[in-house]
Write a protein that holds these residues in place. Structure first.
Motif: not given
Length: 225
Positions: A9-31
């Motif tokens: 369980f994680q209260e919050t998480a960001c699994y950041k996509k590579p090359f997403a520099f201007k916005v920290g986009e996240t995958y829906p699940l950890p890669p």
């Protein structure tokens, strides 16, 4: 076949996509590479050491997604600059991870989880992990023709494209798995997957664990490497 099952369980998480520099986009699940990195930390595998042979199945869900505002600092010779950055965060993340490896490695993971020297994180350093359950499970087949009904996916899951059932589709991702260092730079081997939503019906034979009926779905990412 016996594998290890982790419920996290994680209260919050960001699994950041590579090359997403201007916005920290996240995958829906950890890669895959992110989960393997956590497991390597549990196993105390040192940076630069050969990877431990294993394969991973990743599924899970989250309650909602929100955006957090952060400042990104850039350090240059004699100068520091700052830029605002929106970080996409997942809230109340529930993960189910199956790990296949030789028995000695699985036992080391269990012992490592019992004797952690610091907190676990998955994604960013601040994305703390709560370990809800660790258990060994057996892998079995679920054949809709024999069971009399299709298998319904209970949690969104990554399914490698080369293992995708004939009647299933999803969102395409290319996920990092392992890397080689060439001229001082990491070159990643990637795995093409579909992110398949819960409620999707599968009519092909699938693999599940024996933890309940019909058990949780398993789609390992690779051969045992």
């Amino acid at each position: 076949m016996k594998v290890l099952k982790l419920k996290l369980f994680q209260e919050t998480a960001c699994y950041k996509k590579p090359f997403a520099f201007k916005v920290g986009e996240t995958y829906p699940l950890p890669p895959y590479s992110t989960v393997k990195g956590m497991l390597h930390k549990i196993l105390k595998v040192e940076e630069g050491s050969p990877p431990v042979p294993m394969r991973i199945s990743i599924q899970g869900n989250y309650e909602s997604k929100f955006v957090n505002y952060q400042s990104m600092y850039f350090f240059k010779p004699n100068e520091t600059t700052k830029m605002p950055l929106n970080i996409h965060l997942l809230y109340n993340v529930q993960l189910i991870i199956h790990v296949d490896a030789v028995e000695e490695v699985l036992n080391r993971i269990v012992e490592g989880l019992k004797n952690l020297e610091e907190h676990l994180s998955l994604g960013r350093k601040e994305d703390l992990v709560r370990i809800d359950e660790v258990k060994y499970v057996e892998v079995k087949s679920y054949d809709p023709d024999l069971e009399g009904e299709s298998f319904i996916i209970q949690n969104p899951i990554y399914i490698p494209v080369d293992s995708l059932p004939s009647d299933v589709d999803g969102i395409n991702y290319r996920l990092n798995w392992k890397y080689n260092v060439v001229n001082g730079l990491r070159q990643w081997d990637k795995i093409d997957v579909k992110y398949v939503e819960e409620g999707t019906e599968i009519t092909d034979e699938v693999q599940v664990d024996n933890d309940g009926e019909p058990g949780d779905l398993i789609y390992f990412n690779t051969t045992l490497i």
